[in-house]
Design a protein around this motif. Sequence first.
Motif, PDB file in Angstrom:
ATOM      1  N   TYR A  34       0.859  -1.188   0.000  1.00 46.78           N
ATOM      2  CA  TYR A  34       0.000   0.000   0.000  1.00 46.78           C
ATOM      3  C   TYR A  34       0.889   1.229   0.000  1.00 46.78           C
ATOM      4  CZ  TYR A  34      -4.181   2.779   0.799  1.00 46.78           C
ATOM      5  OH  TYR A  34      -5.227   3.663   0.656  1.00 46.78           O
ATOM      6  N   GLY A  63      -8.883   2.688  -2.768  1.00 48.50           N
ATOM      7  CA  GLY A  63      -8.062   2.012  -1.760  1.00 48.50           C
ATOM      8  C   GLY A  63      -8.466   2.252  -0.326  1.00 48.50           C
ATOM      9  N   GLU A  66      -8.846  -1.091   1.504  1.00 53.79           N
ATOM     10  CA  GLU A  66      -7.535  -1.736   1.561  1.00 53.79           C
ATOM     11  C   GLU A  66      -6.722  -1.284   2.766  1.00 53.79           C
ATOM     12  OE1 GLU A  66      -5.192  -4.719  -0.214  1.00 53.79           O
ATOM     13  OE2 GLU A  66      -7.231  -4.026  -0.628  1.00 53.79           O
ATOM     14  N   LYS A  69      -7.451  -3.713   5.491  1.00 54.66           N
ATOM     15  CA  LYS A  69      -6.889  -5.028   5.164  1.00 54.66           C
ATOM     16  C   LYS A  69      -5.375  -5.049   5.373  1.00 54.66           C
ATOM     17  CE  LYS A  69     -10.395  -6.350   1.727  1.00 54.66           C
ATOM     18  NZ  LYS A  69     -10.614  -6.708   0.307  1.00 54.66           N
ATOM     19  N   ARG A 228       1.434  -5.011  -7.467  1.00 54.56           N
ATOM     20  CA  ARG A 228       0.314  -5.948  -7.503  1.00 54.56           C
ATOM     21  C   ARG A 228       0.317  -6.851  -8.731  1.00 54.56           C
ATOM     22  NH1 ARG A 228      -3.734  -4.839  -3.811  1.00 54.56           N
ATOM     23  NH2 ARG A 228      -2.795  -3.714  -2.071  1.00 54.56           N
ATOM     24  N   ALA A 259      -8.343   0.002  -8.236  1.00 57.17           N
ATOM     25  CA  ALA A 259      -8.724  -1.408  -8.344  1.00 57.17           C
ATOM     26  C   ALA A 259      -8.934  -1.800  -9.799  1.00 57.17           C
ATOM     27  CB  ALA A 259      -9.997  -1.670  -7.533  1.00 57.17           C
TER      28      ALA A 259
END
Length: 314
Positions: A34, A63, A66, A69, A228, A259
Amino acid sequence: MRDPRRAGPDLMIAESALPSSVDATLDLLAKHGYFAERSLATVVFLSLRMARPLFVEGEAGVGKTEIAKVLSAALGRRLIRLQCYEGLDLASAAYEWNSHAQLIAIRLAEAAGDTDRERLSSDIFAERYLIKRPLLQALEPDVRGPPVLLIDELDRADEAFEAFLLEILGDFQVTIPEFGTVRAAPPPIVIATSNRTREIHDALKRRCLYHWVDYPSAERELAIVRSRVPGISAALSQQVVGFVQALRNRDFYKNPGVAETIDWAMALTELDTRLLTPQIVGDTIGALLKYQDDISRMQDDVVQNLLKEAATDP
């Protein structure tokens, strides 16, 4: 205001795993993929150190979810997610009583000749009959440290539901009339998100730190894509990010979030794409844009212009 460092030895143990500075917070988030702006890392750091809920708003796909997470993974904490929706109520979000088990207990007591109603009432409202939903679960102690409570897309819930949250966001507790008050010590890490489809009441915002999560800069988005989608080439990743950044400057109904950028980059990699062409953009645009009106605007001249703009390194 509650000082989390005075809440007991258990909290001191839990806090030892928290980042000690804004720079450490930036590093912690980056190690888990991140890539935050310093302003976001600052408010995350303050939320952790001050034991205050963090309320983040922004467009879908930038995000926000996220954050919770990544914090869960980085700190080794349990992630408890409350996904909000229209009609969400206290029974689904916090707790409800196991009425079926309670009824059986009442019948068994009656069959045994137990007529003490006061004692029976106390027995059937014991903890063993309490069904704990996400908000109540987040207040329970955990050997790994206080969990991360994600209250996701709060703007999708009814306005009346916000009143249920004021007690837990302000005092980290839930009052159950038949049972008593359940308090968290130490408190959970709370991240609440909103896509701002409606305004959230000031009473809730006052109990939180606030941050608006915007679309990332080209440099940050490029770092995210390469993190990613590790199989993507340097040239394609630059072109993808340049294309998306240029597209966001146009007047589309729904701009793609990070995303969607990641999804598109992964789709292109699966197709062994080396460079973007009008043909490959047209074939894969459904991974990037999700509204037909936006897709129908991607005529050849628009795509060609976006590809020209994407040729400039982000």
